[in-house]
Structure formats: structure tokens, C-alpha cells
Design an enzyme around this catalytic site. Structure first.
Site, PDB file in Angstrom:
ATOM      1  N   ASP A  98      -2.632 -18.320  -9.111  1.00  0.00           N
ATOM      2  CA  ASP A  98      -2.023 -18.032  -7.817  1.00  0.00           C
ATOM      3  C   ASP A  98      -2.593 -19.049  -6.843  1.00  0.00           C
ATOM      4  OD1 ASP A  98      -0.937 -16.624  -5.559  1.00  0.00           O
ATOM      5  OD2 ASP A  98      -1.176 -14.742  -6.654  1.00  0.00           O
ATOM      6  N   ASP A 200       1.842 -18.503  -3.164  1.00  0.00           N
ATOM      7  CA  ASP A 200       1.799 -17.438  -2.171  1.00  0.00           C
ATOM      8  C   ASP A 200       2.530 -17.854  -0.890  1.00  0.00           C
ATOM      9  OD1 ASP A 200       0.630 -14.836  -1.419  1.00  0.00           O
ATOM     10  OD2 ASP A 200      -0.466 -15.992   0.074  1.00  0.00           O
ATOM     11  N   GLU A 264       6.637 -17.165  -4.230  1.00  0.00           N
ATOM     12  CA  GLU A 264       6.806 -15.911  -3.509  1.00  0.00           C
ATOM     13  C   GLU A 264       7.693 -16.238  -2.313  1.00  0.00           C
ATOM     14  OE1 GLU A 264       4.560 -12.282  -1.190  1.00  0.00           O
ATOM     15  OE2 GLU A 264       3.904 -14.326  -0.907  1.00  0.00           O
ATOM     16  N   HIS A 326       1.410  -6.558  -6.803  1.00  0.00           N
ATOM     17  CA  HIS A 326       0.206  -6.112  -6.087  1.00  0.00           C
ATOM     18  C   HIS A 326       0.460  -5.813  -4.615  1.00  0.00           C
ATOM     19  CE1 HIS A 326       0.707 -10.245  -5.137  1.00  0.00           C
ATOM     20  NE2 HIS A 326      -0.159 -10.133  -4.154  1.00  0.00           N
ATOM     21  N   ASP A 327       1.660  -6.122  -4.111  1.00  0.00           N
ATOM     22  CA  ASP A 327       2.010  -5.772  -2.728  1.00  0.00           C
ATOM     23  C   ASP A 327       2.952  -4.567  -2.692  1.00  0.00           C
ATOM     24  OD1 ASP A 327       0.627  -7.976  -1.709  1.00  0.00           O
ATOM     25  OD2 ASP A 327       2.394  -9.270  -1.804  1.00  0.00           O
TER      26      ASP A 327
HETATM   27  O1  TEU Z   1       2.174 -11.633   0.587  1.00  0.00           O
HETATM   28  C1  TEU Z   1       3.034 -12.003   1.619  1.00  0.00           C
HETATM   29  C2  TEU Z   1       3.726 -10.918   2.360  1.00  0.00           C
HETATM   30  O2  TEU Z   1       4.336 -11.231   3.359  1.00  0.00           O
HETATM   31  C3  TEU Z   1       3.770  -9.482   1.856  1.00  0.00           C
HETATM   32  O3  TEU Z   1       2.737  -9.278   1.046  1.00  0.00           O
HETATM   33  C4  TEU Z   1       3.801  -8.387   2.901  1.00  0.00           C
HETATM   34  O4  TEU Z   1       3.757  -8.873   4.184  1.00  0.00           O
HETATM   35  C5  TEU Z   1       2.664  -7.375   2.785  1.00  0.00           C
HETATM   36  O5  TEU Z   1       2.419  -7.023   1.468  1.00  0.00           O
HETATM   37  C6  TEU Z   1       2.986  -6.140   3.599  1.00  0.00           C
HETATM   38  O6  TEU Z   1       2.077  -5.150   3.348  1.00  0.00           O
HETATM   39  C7  TEU Z   1       1.273 -12.536   0.056  1.00  0.00           C
HETATM   40  C8  TEU Z   1       0.412 -11.871  -0.998  1.00  0.00           C
HETATM   41  O7  TEU Z   1       1.206 -11.444  -2.063  1.00  0.00           O
HETATM   42  C9  TEU Z   1      -0.375 -10.764  -0.352  1.00  0.00           C
HETATM   43  O8  TEU Z   1      -1.114 -10.036  -1.296  1.00  0.00           O
HETATM   44  C10 TEU Z   1      -1.293 -11.399   0.671  1.00  0.00           C
HETATM   45  O9  TEU Z   1      -1.979 -10.387   1.364  1.00  0.00           O
HETATM   46  C11 TEU Z   1      -0.513 -12.251   1.651  1.00  0.00           C
HETATM   47  O10 TEU Z   1       0.416 -13.117   1.014  1.00  0.00           O
HETATM   48  C12 TEU Z   1      -1.454 -13.140   2.416  1.00  0.00           C
HETATM   49  O11 TEU Z   1      -1.944 -14.149   1.590  1.00  0.00           O
END
Ligand code: TEU
Ligand code: CA
Length: 528
Positions: A98, A200, A264, A326-327
């Protein structure tokens, strides 16, 4: 080895802190992943995506990187990583890292230097702006994690931009030094043998040069945009982001086999999504479809997203489908309400659509989200929005390898960094010994996909079918029929032999004169 190997691959996401702990500190590590490769080979996945493994103060659990060319000591060492790559390679499994190019940690050497003075050589690697005359932030941009996207730095009395936490200052991609530094970071990992990167927030790395205000959201915006109250026109998805992606693809192409860039791409409209593949197939090879993950598990909605992608994506492009990450939490709970019939149906869908399936760790056993108390939270987003939103920890809890204390994740007397759910109800070992388990269904679907070219690269065509069902042809020889409803469904004009059924009771049986599906039942049918 085919040139575009990712089109045939099943990708499996590992959140390293939560996969397997080998030194009894309650945190998963790289050696734990290496020790799990036998399971992954048995399951049949071709490629792993690891969430960030680089040194990080962990204010956002690895997404705040303080050194892009090393391994976080809690997770292991570069030697451990090399060993993981070697051992994975021996089993024909590739590894994606990542990469976080949108922002660094505020503890990264660049930012520490940049914030010391306006004359710092590193200053322009970040996005700085003067306060407005009344002292307020330079514009109306908002952090994805709540509040304004600007933090005032007292030393120099300027604001710096952070689309995420204040500890995640955004990089300035108009600055060539940033671009050159990242070229080297890409090569560092490619040379080490990573098969590619999950990038990311890759749609947002470039910001409007003039830092213009975002316009207000309107009624036709998706709920996520309306909820924020503004359209991300100037802080995200700028035209210049495509130059950056082309630059990375040129580097990826210099390697043999070509390295994979999975983005992403957090955009809600199809045209923006498709643009990330590049006009000449010269940007991402795979762009994540965010509306698909965040959709309800509904035949009409999901099939519309897939149909649109199928008709909009040029032949040179290739879709990627996922239901967990994971989000977004785990599909077993979010899509399927912890109903095993639905989980089986969702896995059949993911593994039979045209495109690369991306499974989250635990999807293979239908691992549900874990309900946490406020004190157990580790995700800054959950801590901020609790109790309205518990954040992302419910889908980041440790893998459940077996029942009993430690769940096979860590030693029995160790407290894991996030709590387990109910390992006795859902774990790898028990499901492995039960041929009718979700785990065996996942494995059998992956095996069938490997065996049958039609299920990998055959065309997708949506067949007319009753409401609440989704039926599609794959190539000339296969029909997939999913009943995503609480009612028995009759699917006309299908006949042949069931290769895999979600409940396994119809495997290898032939039928003619129409297909009757139980609620939430799915079948993969080979035509006569
Ligand atoms: O996520 C980007 C993102 O915009 C979403 O994750 C969303 O805003 C968030 O999950 C809402 O709760 C990426 C990664 O996947 C995430 O884990 C990181 O926290 C984020 O970037 C910052 O690097
Ligand atoms: Ca550990």
C-alpha cells in the site's frame, strides 16, 4: 505467466496488524503473514494486498507514513519482508504494498524540516497558505475526517493542508521534488519484488493550484457528498492527477512482469472512475469501484453498477470488485446482516463477475464485524464520531484462526490490539474440517474460476430475470443465477449442470425446464 496476470488473479487483502502475531505482543506481523502462506495457497488466492507496513506514528494506523523505504518495527524488518516475498513467490503468490502518496506523517523528516521556516528546502513539498485577513483558513475545504482541512502552524503563521488528520499533511504534487522522490520510492519496492501497489487516495493527490473554494453540494449529489455539504471539485480529482498516474505507469512498465497499480479511486461517478484507466490504457490497470462496495446488497443496485461498468469501460480496461475493506467494514455484516445464506451468495457473486475479485481477510469464512465499546476503539475516526459512527475498527479486528483463547492469532494469554469477535462461532480451523462451510465454498469457487477460462475472461451478459434475482452469462458455457431475495424465485430458460451451489446440496446435479432457487440461493451452471 500471462502478461496481464492480474486479470486472472484473486486478490486477498491483509491488514497486517490483524493477521497473525508471532512474537506475543498482540499485534500481527510480517512473519505471521509468512506463516499463513500455506493457508493462502490452500485457499487458492494469487495475490496479497498488504495495508501499509512502513514506519508510522500510527495516528491513522500506517496511513501516516514517516519513512517510505522501511518496515514498521512492530511489523518486522526489511529482511522479514524479503522473506515474505520469497516464500510467497515459491507458492506462486504475489504481494502488493500500500502506498500513501497524498500525505505523509507530520513526523516525516520532510515535514519536520518544512515547518521550521518558510525558507526550508522542504517547505514547498507541502501545501501552505496564508490565513485570510480575519485569520481564518485559506478556503472552505474540509477534512475527510471532520472539521476544516487546514491547520495553523504557529512557527510561521501559515496554514498547512490536511485532507485527513492534522498529523497527515498533504504533499504538494505541483512540486517536482515530490514527484522525483516518489519515483524512487516506487522503484525501491518494485526492485524488492513487490508486484505492485494499492495507491491510497490516488484520485486526490493533486489540488487546485489556486486553492479555490469548493461549491456547495446539490440535490443530485450522492448522499455521501450531500452529507459533507460541498462538492470536492477543487481539492480532489483534478485533471492533473492523470499526469501523475501516467508517470507511475511508465515506471511500472519498465519491470518484467509489469507492476500493477490498483487505485483507491474514491469517486462516485462512472466517467471519473473510467478516466483513471487512462485514455491509452496508460494509467491504472485496476480502479476500485467505491459505489459498488458502499451499495446495499441488492440485485438491482449492484447489477446496475456492474452493467454500467461493463458497457462504459473500454476493452483495454478491467474491473475490480470488492465487498469488504479496512474502511468499509466486512461484507458479512454490512451487506449480509450476518446471514450465512447471504454471505454465500455474495461470495459467489464476487468470484464469478468479470473482473478481479478482491477479498478482505476473513471474507473466506464470512467473518462478521465486531462490536466494540468506546474504550476499545483505536481508529481516530471512530473516537471522533462515537457513538454516531464507531469508525472502522469493527472491520479491522484480528483474524480468527481457531476457537479458544488467542484464536490462533496470538498466544492464549495475550490481549490482542483489537478484540476478537466470537472465535468459537467463526474460525478457519472449524470451517476447514467441514466441507460444507463457507470456507470450502470460497475455495471451491476460486478453484472453479481457475479451472474455467470462461469464468475469468469470458464476457458478462446480464439476462432478464425476476426482481430480486441477478442472472448473468459468463462466456458461452456458464450461467450464474443469484436469488438475492427472501422469496423462492423461478428462473426461466436455464438448464445444465450445477457446478457449485451456495448450499452445496445441488452440486453436480443436472436440471432442465427452468431453475427454482431458494431465498438467497445461488448457483453456477454449466450449460449443456
Ligand atoms: O481512505 C480514503 C477515504 O477517503 C476513506 O477512507 C473515507 O474517507 C474514510 O474511511 C471515512 O471513514 C484511505 C485509506 O483507505 C484510509 O484507511 C485512510 O485513513 C485514509 O486514506 C487516509 O490515508
Ligand atoms: Ca507481533
Amino acid at each position: 505467466m500471462t502478461k496481464r496476470w492480474w486479470r486472472d488473479a484473486v486478490v486477498y487483502q491483509i491488514y497486517p496488524r490483524s493477521y497473525r502475531d508471532t512474537n506475543g505482543d498482540g499485534v500481527g506481523d510480517l512473519r505471521g503473514i509468512t506463516q499463513s502462506l500455506d493457508h493462502l495457497e490452500w485457499l487458492g488466492v494469487d495475490c496479497l494486498w498488504l495495508n501499509p507496513i512502513m514506519p508510522s506514528p500510527n495516528t491513522d494506523w500506517g496511513y501516516d507514513v514517516s519513512d517510505y523505504c522501511d518496515v514498521h518495527p512492530e511489523l518486522g524488518t526489511l529482511d522479514d519482508f524479503d522473506e515474505l516475498i520469497r516464500e510467497a513467490d515459491r507458492r506462486g503468490i504475489r504481494v502488493l504494498n500500500d502506498l500513501v502518496p497524498n500525505h505523509t506523517s507530520d513526523m516525516h523528516a520532510w515535514f519536520k524540516d518544512a515547518r521550521m521556516s518558510k525558507d526550508s528546502k522542504m517547505r514547498d513539498r507541502y501545501v501552505w497558505a496564508d490565513p485570510k485577513p480575519d485569520g481564518s483558513a485559506p478556503n472552505n475545504w474540509m477534512s475527510q475526517f471532520g472539521g476544516p482541512a487546514w491547520a495553523l502552524d504557529e512557527t510561521t503563521d501559515q496554514y498547512y493542508l490536511h485532507l485527513f488528520l492534522p498529523t497527515q499533511p498533504d504533499l504538494n504534487w505541483w512540486n517536482d521534488d515530490v514527484a522525483v522522490a516518489f519515483d524512487e520510492i516506487l522503484r525501491f519496492w518494485f526492485d524488492r519484488g513487490v508486484a505492485g501497489f494499492r495507491l491510497d487516495v490516488c484520485h486526490a493527490v493533486v489540488k487546485d493550484k489556486d486553492l479555490r473554494d469548493n461549491p456547495p453540494a446539490t440535490e443530485d449529489d450522492p448522499p455521501q457528498v450531500r452529507g459533507r455539504g460541498q462538492k470536492s471539485i477543487y481539492d480532489m480529482n483534478r485533471p492533473e492527477v492523470h499526469d501523475v498516474l501516467r508517470r507511475w505507469r511508465r515506471i511500472a512498465r519498465k519491470y518484467e512482469p509489469e507492476r500493477l497499480l490498483v487505485g483507491e479511486t474514491y469517486v462516485w461517478d462512472l466517467q471519473s472512475l473510467i478516466a483513471f484507466y487512462g485514455k491509452r490504457n496508460d494509467e491504472l490497470q485496476l480502479a476500485m469501484n467505491i459505489p459498488f462496495v458502499h451499495s446495499r446488497f441488492d440485485a438491482g443496485r449492484l447489477s446496475t453498477i456492474v452493467d454500467n461498468m461493463e458497457s462504459g469501460l473500454p476493452r483495454s480496461g478491467w474491473p475490480v470488485w470488492m465487498g469488504s475493506n479496512h474502511d468499509a467494514d466486512r461484507l458479512a455484516t454490512r451487506w449480509c446482516d450476518d446471514d450465512e445464506r447471504k454471505v454465500r451468495c455474495a461470495l459467489m457473486m464476487l468470484l464469478t463477475l468479470r473482473g478481479t475479485p478482491l477479498l478482505g481477510y476473513g471474507d473466506e469464512i464470512g467473518l462478521p464485524n465486531v462490536t466494540l465499546t468506546e474504550r476499545q476503539l483505536r481508529d481516530p475516526v471512530g473516537m471522533r464520531f462515537w457513538p454516531a459512527y464507531p469508525g472502522r475498527d469493527p472491520g479491522r479486528t484480528p483474524m480468527q484462526w481457531k476457537s479458544g483463547a488467542g484464536a490462533g492469532f496470538t498466544a492464549p494469554d495475550v490481549t490482542p490490539w483489537l478484540p476478537f469477535g466470537h472465535p468459537s462461532r467463526c474460525n478457519i480451523a472449524d470451517q476447514k474440517s467441514n466441507p460444507r462451510s463457507v470456507l470450502h465454498l470460497t475455495r471451491d469457487l476460486i478453484a472453479l474460476r481457475r479451472e474455467e477460462t470462461d469464468l475469468r475472461t469470458g464476457t458478462y451478459s446480464h439476462r432478464a430475470s425476476p426482481d430480486g434475482t441477478w442472472v448473468y452469462n459468463r462466456g458461452k458455457r456458464f450461467v450464474v443465477a443469484l436469488n438475492m431475495s427472501d422469496d423462492v424465485a423461478k428462473i426461466p430458460r436455464v438448464r445444465g449442470k450445477v457446478r457449485v451451489s451456495t448450499e452445496r446440496d445441488r452440486d453436480d446435479s443436472s436440471f432442465s425446464g427452468g431453475l427454482v432457487l431458494e431465498p438467497w440461493e445461488g448457483v453456477v451452471v454449466e450449460r449443456p
